[in-house]
Design an enzyme around this catalytic site. Structure first.
Site, short mmCIF file in Angstrom:
data_model
loop_
_atom_site.label_atom_id
_atom_site.label_comp_id
_atom_site.label_asym_id
_atom_site.label_seq_id
_atom_site.Cartn_x
_atom_site.Cartn_y
_atom_site.Cartn_z
N SER A 143 1.09 -1.31 0.14
CA SER A 143 -0.75 -0.03 0.47
C SER A 143 1.05 1.58 0.05
O SER A 143 1.36 1.33 -0.67
CB SER A 143 -0.79 -0.13 1.71
OG SER A 143 -2.23 0.75 1.07
N ASP A 160 -9.18 -5.06 -6.74
CA ASP A 160 -8.64 -3.94 -5.42
C ASP A 160 -9.48 -2.48 -5.55
O ASP A 160 -9.44 -1.87 -6.69
CB ASP A 160 -7.42 -3.93 -5.29
CG ASP A 160 -6.69 -2.54 -3.94
OD1 ASP A 160 -7.81 -2.07 -3.50
OD2 ASP A 160 -5.51 -2.27 -3.67
N HIS A 207 -7.26 -5.36 -1.86
CA HIS A 207 -6.22 -4.80 -0.82
C HIS A 207 -5.71 -5.32 -0.48
O HIS A 207 -4.19 -5.63 -0.50
CB HIS A 207 -7.15 -3.53 -0.45
CG HIS A 207 -5.68 -2.34 -0.79
ND1 HIS A 207 -4.79 -1.80 -1.45
CD2 HIS A 207 -5.50 -2.44 1.38
CE1 HIS A 207 -4.08 -1.44 -0.93
NE2 HIS A 207 -4.15 -1.54 0.67
#
Length: 829
Positions: A687, A761, A795
């Site tokens: 991330s 995602d 994610h």
């Protein structure tokens, strides 16, 4: 050509990493624990650490940001338990033998485990996936006897199934549950017309200012609206333990139900049309009502319009009543909060929030009572009784947090500030009050008494941030004088122990300090978390669990919290891991994996504070960087990457400069120690850590030989109304957005970079397009790069097949471009 083709075909299939890595990924997950209300039994909720890919591949609808598994009519990708074990807590503080909950089908997936208020029964949902029986995919409510473990469905009819998109069920009393069900009259899903009746139109001809951080999966047309209604509409049902079912109200899109502590009323929240195409369902029109538990409407508290105009800046909230709930210390008293700034944090006003209270059924003309006025934004309230409640308020821009002590039952006692501090300053964190369970099943602040002392105390459970690392503690706090007495803290020499919960039967009033009993979790660098019962006055500790080490091959790994300094004087820390048996004098410097995540701060002092403990167990998620200790890598985990903005400066004004400086300091330290080979240091992160990785390869290529970027954001202009803690828009801080977008620096990346991303995602600003466009930019400049898109992943990666492949890809990259350090791609692996 033939060899290249064969390699391409092979690599397009899922791969398994080396056995020593695979063993760690497949390590059994620790069970979750659940105390009975009377604290005399503990459930061990057993689970798998990863889902099979087929679970992620189930049909899914994404509607107004709700992700719906259409086969079981529930939230998609729900983690589930695979079994339930019941243990009795014996008088000597040991656990009795396990009694397995039984009676449900083999292979059942279990969710929503809940004790009855009297602790005699356990409710849970069950689903079984059978290809030729779609009805088995639906969730049914089961009830287990807490003494025998015998379980059976609550209803004989297999047609009464949960609608678990927004809720599941709650115990109304010891023999009745209020259940979200799929309406029995529901037919087949609506069908989409092949030829549309017209274009899709969104309009802002009223010139309203509507700002959104680019949320995906919003409703787009009438078909989406009808689908949303179809899957989210629930019929509330009162289900009795004798198997009878009674409809409660009419079908609606219910999102929450909360019985009052006295079990006479239910607070019911629902959303309704008109729906918005501009915001997710959490901001749709919302209605909150009070009903009696036998199904009669008492009154409507509010009916809020769609919240389409909440400003993007931090601490902005919905206008109108919010945080509506029951006082935990009263039979049936409501409380809620209302913003006085129209929910806009940019508006200067005093007070900013007001907390109100009112009985469930007020007398005619009885207006809500003002409990307290706040100048910051309401965060939470902890109830105790009419003499004590603690209210927390915060303000992001100043990092301020305040705790007020209220006397709810006396208007003559003025509220006073108990704590007023900067929440970034973790060393000043006083801890949170420990709670105890009331006879009505709610949790309130525990009151403590000392022998021959009339004063009333509370227990503050603190994480214990110190310059030596976290040392959790319990303080006995005098609410009248503010004096504190430390009655317990973790052994800082070897263990990391935290207080989990008080062990007392529900309904006990003030607790005598000498009879205090507490559940703690205890671990060390090499010993996995075990649970203990800690008893006063001797503070005797009795271990009640004996979980095996999940990855014995790494049981003797070496771990050290290291400290060093950035060139601007900011103190930094990191956790250095070395493989089992490593001897620097014999083995010399190792290849090293640097895995980090930047954090924003408003002061150097706060940024330099130590977070974490050197004595915490080295737990590993299936995608953890620590897995590569098994491949004889050194791992520098969580090195401080503070991005600081003091005074009028904001953190991102000097993002790249501070990022590189922090990384340089960390690399210099591990090289100075002689444990890392400076030519074989790889950088990686997930991330924001992936975003960091791309920047470091562009701006600090002298530090790293290659990088691994998982699920990152590489073009900040795609989120023009803010990202992370950046509240300025693209048009207000254009240079910041451009400079902080790795895609604009793709021409500078010359070191090998592996980019991994979930193919579906949908986290804001992290759509797969981020990875695809970044990879295109890298290819356009001839960069050595590789893009891996994981099927059905969001994610956070959840499927075993995908996770195994991620580890294989990462291991391949490290072996090829770090261990061998051949950035030209000529060396095979």
């Amino acid at each position: 050509m033939g060899t290249a083709g064969a390699e391409s075909v092979q690599e397009s299939r899922f791969q398994l990493p080396a056995p020593e890595l695979r063993e760690i990924v497949d390590a059994p997950a620790l069970p979750s624990l659940s105390f009975s209300p009377q604290r005399d039994k503990i459930l061990f909720l057993k689970r798998s650490s990863l889902l099979p890919l087929v679970e992620l591949a189930r049909p899914e609808e994404k509607l107004a940001s709700a992700k719906i598994d259409v086969k079981c009519n529930a939230k998609s990708r729900m983690p589930f338990f695979t079994g339930i074990g019941i243990h009795r807590l014996l008088p000597d503080d040991s656990l009795g033998p396990e009694k397995e909950v039984h009676g449900y089908p083999d292979g059942a997936k279990i969710n929503f485990v809940s004790w009855s208020p009297d602790g005699k029964r356990i409710a849970f949902s069950v689903r079984v996936d059978e290809e030729d029986n779609l009805s088995s995919c639906k969730l049914r409510v089961w009830i287990a006897d807490a003494e025998t473990g015998e379980a059976k469905p609550l209803f004989e009819s297999p047609d009464i199934c949960l609608n678990a998109v927004f809720g599941s069920f709650v115990w109304v009393n010891n023999s009745t549950l209020l259940i979200f069900t799929i309406p029995l009259s529901r037919g087949d899903p609506p069908k989409k017309t092949m030829v549309p009746l017209g274009p899709k139109i969104q309009s802002n001809e009223q010139k309203n200012i509507i700002i959104s951080r680019m949320t995906d999966n919003l409703l787009k047309d009438e078909y989406d609206e009808s689908l949303f209604d179809y899957y989210t509409t629930a019929q509330l049902v009162l289900g009795s333990l004798d198997g009878t079912a009674k409809d409660f109200g009419t079908p609606a899109v219910y999102t929450a139900v909360e019985p009052s502590p006295d079990q006479k009323y239910v607070l019911i929240t629902s959303i309704h049309r008109p729906y918005s195409y501009k915001v997710p369902c959490a901001r749709f029109s919302q209605k909150v009502q009070v009903w009696t538990t036998d199904g009669k409407l008492v009154r409507e508290l509010c009916d809020l319009p769609p919240a389409e105009d909440i400003p993007v800046c931090y601490n902005s909230v919905r206008e109108g009543m919010r945080s509506i709930s029951w006082r935990a210390d009263k039979p049936s008293t409501l409380y809620w909060v209302e913003a006085q700034d129209r929910g806009d944090a940019n508006v200067e006003v005093s007070p900013r929030d007001i907390i109100y209270t009112q009985p469930a059924e007020p007398a005619a003309g009885e207006k809500p009572e003002i409990l307290h006025k706040l100048d910051l934004r309401f965060r939470s309230v902890s109830w105790c009784d009419d003499s004590l409640a603690l209210v927390n308020e915060t303000w992001y821009k100043t990092s301020q947090t305040r705790t007020w002590l209220l006397c709810p039952g006396s208007k003559d006692v003025a509220p006073r500030i108990l704590f007023d501090r900067v929440f970034e300053n973790v060393y000043s964190d006083p801890g949170s009050p420990m709670m105890t369970r009331t006879s009505t099943g709610t949790n309130v602040i525990a009151k403590i008494k000392k022998e021959n002392d009339e004063q009333i105390y509370i227990l503050l459970n603190g994480r214990g941030f110190t310059p030596e690392g976290n040392i959790p503690f319990l303080d006995l706090f005098d609410i009248n004088t503010g004096s504190k007495e430390r009655i317990w803290e973790s052994n800082k020499e070897k263990y990391f122990e935290t207080a989990v919960a008080l062990v007392f039967g529900q309904g006990e009033e003030d607790i005598n300090l000498n009879q205090l009993k507490m559940l703690t979790s205890k671990e060390s660098k090499t010993e996995i978390t075990q649970y203990h019962i800690l008893s006063w006055p001797l503070k005797k500790s009795s271990q009640i669990t004996n979980f095996p080490h999940p990855y014995p091959t790494l049981a003797s790994l070496q771990k050290e919290m290291i400290k060093y300094q950035r060139k601007d004087g900011v103190p930094l820390t990191a956790t250095l891991y070395l493989p089992p048996g490593y001897d620097q004098s014999k083995d010399g410097p190792l290849p090293c994996l640097f895995w980090a995540y930047p954090e924003d701060y408003k002061s150097k002092d706060a940024a330099g504070q130590v977070r974490g403990s050197p004595n915490e167990f080295s737990g590993m998620t299936p995608t953890s960087s620590l897995i590569f200790l098994a491949r004889r890598f050194a791992v520098l985990a969580g090195p401080s990457i503070p991005i600081i903005g003091e005074g009028d400066k904001l953190p991102n004004d000097r993002f790249v400069e501070q990022l590189v400086s922090s990384a340089e300091a960390a690399v210099e330290e591990v090289v100075r120690r002689g444990v890392a080979d400076p030519s074989r240091i790889a950088v990686g992160g997930h991330s924001y850590g992936a975003f960091m990785t791309a920047h470091l390869l562009a701006h600090a290529p002298h530090l790293f030989c290659c990088g691994i970027a998982r699920s990152g954001s590489y073009n900040k202009t795609l989120t023009p109304f803010g990202f992370q803690t950046e509240f300025r828009t693209l048009w207000e801080a254009t240079n910041v957005y451009i400079e902080m977008s790795p895609i604009t620096h793709a021409n500078k990346i010359k070191k090998p970079i592996l980019i991994i991303h979930g193919e579906v995602d949908d986290k804001v600003g992290l759509f797969p397009m981020q990875a695809e466009r970044f990879f295109d930019a890298l290819k356009g400049h001839g960069a050595l790069s590789r893009l891996v898109l994981l099927p059905f992943e969001h994610h956070v990666y959840a499927a075993r097949e995908n996770v195994m492949h991620v580890i294989w890809e990462t291991d391949r990259w490290l072996q090829k471009y770090c261990l061998s350090n051949t950035s030209d791609g000529k060396c095979g692996a």
